[in-house]
Scaffold this motif. Structure first.
Motif, short mmCIF file in Angstrom:
data_model
loop_
_atom_site.label_atom_id
_atom_site.label_comp_id
_atom_site.label_asym_id
_atom_site.label_seq_id
_atom_site.Cartn_x
_atom_site.Cartn_y
_atom_site.Cartn_z
N LEU A 48 11.39 -35.21 125.07
CA LEU A 48 10.83 -34.16 124.24
C LEU A 48 11.59 -32.69 124.59
O LEU A 48 10.84 -31.72 124.03
N SER A 49 12.71 -32.89 125.21
CA SER A 49 13.38 -31.53 125.72
C SER A 49 13.78 -30.93 124.56
O SER A 49 13.81 -29.43 124.60
N ALA A 50 14.05 -31.30 123.28
CA ALA A 50 14.46 -30.69 122.00
C ALA A 50 13.37 -30.44 121.22
O ALA A 50 13.71 -29.90 119.83
N VAL A 51 12.11 -30.70 121.32
CA VAL A 51 10.82 -30.46 120.60
C VAL A 51 10.56 -28.89 120.67
O VAL A 51 10.09 -28.50 121.62
N ASP A 52 10.54 -28.20 119.53
CA ASP A 52 10.46 -26.69 119.62
C ASP A 52 8.65 -26.48 119.55
O ASP A 52 8.23 -25.34 119.96
N PHE A 53 8.18 -27.14 118.72
CA PHE A 53 6.66 -27.12 118.32
C PHE A 53 6.07 -28.24 118.05
O PHE A 53 6.84 -29.46 117.81
N MET A 54 4.65 -28.43 118.48
CA MET A 54 4.04 -29.60 118.62
C MET A 54 2.50 -29.19 118.16
O MET A 54 2.00 -28.29 119.01
N ASP A 55 1.78 -29.73 117.11
CA ASP A 55 0.40 -29.42 117.02
C ASP A 55 -0.14 -30.68 117.27
O ASP A 55 0.08 -31.57 118.05
N SER A 56 -1.70 -30.79 116.67
CA SER A 56 -2.55 -31.56 117.08
C SER A 56 -2.11 -33.18 116.55
O SER A 56 -2.24 -34.22 117.12
N SER A 57 -1.13 -32.88 115.53
CA SER A 57 -0.48 -34.27 114.75
C SER A 57 0.57 -34.74 115.95
O SER A 57 0.41 -35.83 115.95
N GLY A 58 1.09 -33.69 116.71
CA GLY A 58 1.99 -34.31 117.35
C GLY A 58 1.26 -34.97 118.63
O GLY A 58 1.74 -36.05 119.25
N LEU A 59 0.37 -34.52 119.32
CA LEU A 59 -0.52 -35.12 120.33
C LEU A 59 -1.13 -36.48 119.69
O LEU A 59 -1.03 -37.37 120.54
N GLY A 60 -1.56 -36.53 118.47
CA GLY A 60 -2.00 -37.86 118.02
C GLY A 60 -1.04 -38.91 117.83
O GLY A 60 -1.24 -40.07 118.05
N LEU A 61 0.13 -38.49 117.48
CA LEU A 61 1.24 -39.20 117.54
C LEU A 61 1.57 -39.82 118.88
O LEU A 61 1.74 -41.19 118.90
N ILE A 62 1.71 -38.91 119.94
CA ILE A 62 2.05 -39.40 121.28
C ILE A 62 0.67 -40.50 121.80
O ILE A 62 1.15 -41.43 122.38
N LEU A 63 -0.53 -40.05 121.60
CA LEU A 63 -1.49 -40.88 122.04
C LEU A 63 -1.54 -42.13 121.40
O LEU A 63 -2.05 -43.18 121.85
N GLY A 64 -1.28 -42.14 119.93
CA GLY A 64 -1.13 -43.37 119.14
C GLY A 64 -0.21 -44.38 119.67
O GLY A 64 -0.44 -45.72 119.90
N ARG A 65 0.97 -43.71 120.07
CA ARG A 65 1.98 -44.74 120.61
C ARG A 65 1.70 -45.12 121.97
O ARG A 65 1.95 -46.28 122.08
N TYR A 66 0.92 -44.45 122.56
CA TYR A 66 0.43 -44.85 124.02
C TYR A 66 -0.31 -46.11 123.81
O TYR A 66 0.00 -47.23 124.58
N THR A 67 -1.38 -46.01 122.91
CA THR A 67 -2.22 -47.15 122.72
C THR A 67 -1.33 -48.41 122.38
O THR A 67 -1.57 -49.50 122.69
N LYS A 68 -0.39 -48.13 121.43
CA LYS A 68 0.23 -49.33 120.52
C LYS A 68 0.98 -49.83 121.95
O LYS A 68 1.17 -51.25 122.05
N VAL A 69 1.91 -49.05 122.64
CA VAL A 69 2.62 -49.84 123.75
C VAL A 69 1.79 -50.40 124.72
O VAL A 69 2.21 -51.50 125.15
N ASN A 70 0.72 -49.98 125.04
CA ASN A 70 -0.25 -50.70 125.96
C ASN A 70 -0.70 -52.07 125.42
O ASN A 70 -0.69 -52.94 126.20
#
Length: 107
Positions: A48-70
């Motif tokens: 994520l070093s090149a991510v400039d901005f993240m809102d709640s959709s970004g958090l949802g994206l990350i947490l959703g991928r966490y669930t899928k990966v698990n």
């Protein structure tokens, strides 16, 4: 938003650039999920070093991928978020579920 994905040695590397918001999250999610199901990696690293901005959709994206990966039996790690993104992740409690690694180079 630009997504760069590569796969090596059971590890899926995802480098995100730009903004992760409600406009881009859907497309990023589709790109990542396609590769998750294709490779079923044991480790997924989101750079994520090149991510400039993240809102709640970004958090949802990350947490959703966490669930899928698990569900696939793997581990998700976040690499090198800038200070602002790391603060968002910590305020949301994300670091309690997903390790945040700083100063590492994967891609």
């Amino acid at each position: 938003m630009n997504t760069e994905i590569s796969y090596t040695n059971q590890t899926l590397y995802i480098k995100l650039r730009g903004d992760i918001d409600h406009h881009s999250a859907k497309y990023i999610r589709e790109d990542i999920d396609r590769e998750l199901y294709k490779y079923q990696p044991s480790t997924v690293i989101m750079e994520l070093s090149a991510v400039d901005f993240m809102d709640s959709s970004g958090l949802g994206l990350i947490l959703g991928r966490y669930t899928k990966v698990n569900l696939l039996g793997g581990v998700l790690k976040i690499a090198n978020p800038n200070e602002r993104i790391e603060e968002i992740l910590k305020m949301a409690g994300t670091e309690k579920l997903i390790p945040i690694e700083k100063g590492v180079k994967y891609i």
